[in-house]
Enzyme design. Structure first.
Site, PDB file in Angstrom:
ATOM      1  N   ASP A  48      -4.889   0.139   6.370  1.00  0.00           N
ATOM      2  CA  ASP A  48      -5.626  -0.064   7.609  1.00  0.00           C
ATOM      3  C   ASP A  48      -6.552   0.965   7.876  1.00  0.00           C
ATOM      4  O   ASP A  48      -7.646   0.647   8.342  1.00  0.00           O
ATOM      5  CB  ASP A  48      -4.474   0.235   8.652  1.00  0.00           C
ATOM      6  CG  ASP A  48      -3.393  -1.049   8.603  1.00  0.00           C
ATOM      7  OD1 ASP A  48      -3.506  -1.857   7.658  1.00  0.00           O
ATOM      8  OD2 ASP A  48      -2.362  -0.853   9.365  1.00  0.00           O
ATOM      9  N   ASP A  74       0.829  -1.195   0.038  1.00  0.00           N
ATOM     10  CA  ASP A  74       0.083   0.036   0.158  1.00  0.00           C
ATOM     11  C   ASP A  74       0.903   1.271   0.031  1.00  0.00           C
ATOM     12  O   ASP A  74       0.745   2.273  -0.720  1.00  0.00           O
ATOM     13  CB  ASP A  74      -1.048   0.146   0.964  1.00  0.00           C
ATOM     14  CG  ASP A  74      -0.244  -0.028   2.576  1.00  0.00           C
ATOM     15  OD1 ASP A  74       0.712  -0.402   2.788  1.00  0.00           O
ATOM     16  OD2 ASP A  74      -0.777   0.188   3.719  1.00  0.00           O
TER      17      ASP A  74
END
Length: 498
Positions: free
Chosen positions: A230, A76
């Site tokens: 997240d 990410d």
């Protein structure tokens, strides 16, 4: 009957309303729901503890879930898509705005500061410590990743987004059931929860996407250089579906998981707090350096490049081609800082001050080839995983399992973020029926996630529990919720007492 977030039973009608509420578009803010606190044991207990602590009752509650990343590890922050789902375990905060400018923070878990300290090699067992500070003078110490710093990150992120300088105080009691340092995003869930708490106290509105982006950025105050997975799944999650999270711009797409399989989380019981060590940030910097060297080799403006995805985008080639370019450009031997400087035509001082993060400036070697190979291959596996879920062939579970197995091998060998206990646990899970198993989260400890045929779930849980936990006395730590099946849960919410 289906279970709600607090462990009590919700009626089919209530469940249908919940699912309807949570189908909010990402352009809308998190849902606000009225609940009868007396009907939810966890909320009721938290309300009582809040009253004992502060002598008053909460005005509202906020929850933000943890997550399990099914596939797409450590990519990410390189700009690539990931495929997580929210879990039932969450952070829950009871909140009362106050007329002073003081933040009063308390935690229901007496061990929380101890777990964090232990990763910093301090063996002293600390009692639960409440924390208070001025709402208008937030200081976050990067050298001490204590639990309240994550709350302060979310608070400060909202404060700075709106440019506010005169904030009201609040009393907050935090209750979390995500095992800390387990790779299930307990820290980011707390940041997200605090961000939504602050937004609610201020009476302001932001979309889920805006909240996710603010919280991802503000978590950097702890010193970790993470991506946005997240925080994104904590806000954008919906019950019943995993999500493909894409970045620049941030967006989430439903991924329907196969009905004939169950995803099982197993905790290795090895704790890894990424803010307490430099492992995580070294990987981020290795990926950044690899991107710059690849860009320089291809005559791109490498000074502007920060992420490996940017190199692919500027070249306009496939992930498979990027793997070939990596093979041709980078060597497998570790790079010294001096060699990197020669490749980029910069001084050692420029490397340290303009590219490296503060806690990676003294690193002696960087493995650029291995990290880039992992990132580009893992990014391809994420897209393959989504495609298989969409096409749903007869051997879907087998194909998804193979991708998860490949992911673990790459994490172990190319990214070097596994550990012996995780490797052992993965092997045990595969031995007893998992079609695929891999580490999940930052690694170096924490959890595995396995895809298990539904008809093998009971025997799988029993055999793994005996082989990994009972034989090594790891079953003595039940608070770590060592082994459990999970399914996609919903995102962050605000609860008002009806």
């Amino acid at each position: 009957m289906s279970r709600d977030y607090f462990g009590s039973l919700a009626s089919p009608v209530e469940t249908a309303e919940i699912k309807k509420d949570e189908r909010n578009m990402a352009t809308e803010g998190p849902a606000v729901r009225r609940v009868q606190v007396a009907e939810h044991p966890r909320l009721l207990k938290l309300k009582g503890m809040f009253n004992s602590k502060f002598g008053s009752v909460p005005k509202f509650y906020v929850r933000a879930p943890g997550r399990v990343n099914i596939i797409g590890e450590h990519i990410d922050y390189c700009g690539y898509s990931v495929l997580p789902m929210a879990v039932e375990q969450d952070m829950l905060i009871a909140v009362e705005p106050v007329k002073t400018h003081i933040l009063q923070l308390a935690n229901t878990n007496p061990l929380y500061p101890y777990w964090v300290k232990k990763k910093m090699k301090i063996t002293l067992s600390l009692p639960r410590r409440d924390f208070s500070t001025s709402a208008n003078n937030i200081q976050i110490d990067k050298t001490k990743p204590l639990w309240h710093n994550y709350f302060l990150c979310g608070f400060k992120g909202i404060q700075e987004h709106f440019g506010l300088s005169d904030l009201t105080g609040m009393n907050c009691l935090v209750d979390g059931n995500i095992p800390p340092s387990s790779g299930l995003s307990s820290s980011s869930a707390l940041v997200c929860c605090a961000g939504l708490v602050t937004l609610t106290v201020l009476g302001m509105n932001l979309s889920k996407v805006e909240l996710a982006e603010i919280c991802a950025k503000s978590e950097h105050y702890t010193g970790t250089e993470g991506g946005g997975m997240d925080q994104s799944i904590s806000f954008l999650a919906e019950e019943g579906t995993a999500k493909l999270i894409e970045f620049s711009p941030l967006r989430a797409t439903d991924v329907k998981l196969p009905s004939g399989a169950v995803f099982v989380i197993a905790n290795s019981c090895v704790e890894m707090n990424k803010a307490a060590t430099s492992h995580f940030n070294i990987r981020v910097m290795e990926c950044r350096l690899a991107a710059k060297l690849l860009a320089k080799h291809k005559c791109l403006p490498w000074e502007e490049v920060l992420r490996l995805e940017e190199v692919q985008a500027k070249l306009g080639v496939s992930l498979e081609e990027m793997l070939l370019i990596t093979e041709d450009t980078l060597h497998s031997e570790p790079y010294s800082p001096e060699e990197i400087c020669r490749c980029l035509g910069i001084s050692l001082q420029e490397l340290k001050t303009q590219i490296l993060s503060p806690n990676t400036q003294d690193v002696l070697t960087f493995k650029l080839y291995q990290r880039a190979k992992h990132v580009y291959s893992e990014a391809a596996r994420v897209l393959q995983f989504k495609k298989i879920c969409e096409e749903a062939p007869d051997n879907t579970v087998q194909l998804l399992g193979e991708l998860m197995n490949q992911s673990h091998v790459s994490c172990r060998d190319m990214y070097e973020c596994s550990c012996p206990e995780l490797d052992q646990l993965v092997d045990i899970c595969r031995k007893f029926g998992a079609q695929g198993s891999r580490l999940t989260g930052a690694g170096w400890g924490g959890c595995t996630v396995s895809i298990v045929p539904a008809d093998k779930l009971s025997s799988f849980l029993a055999n793994v529990h005996e082989a990994y936990y009972q034989r090594s006395n790891r079953s003595l730590v039940p608070e770590k919720q060592s082994l459990f099946a999970t399914k996609p849960g919903g995102g962050a919410l605000v609860f008002l007492e009806a």
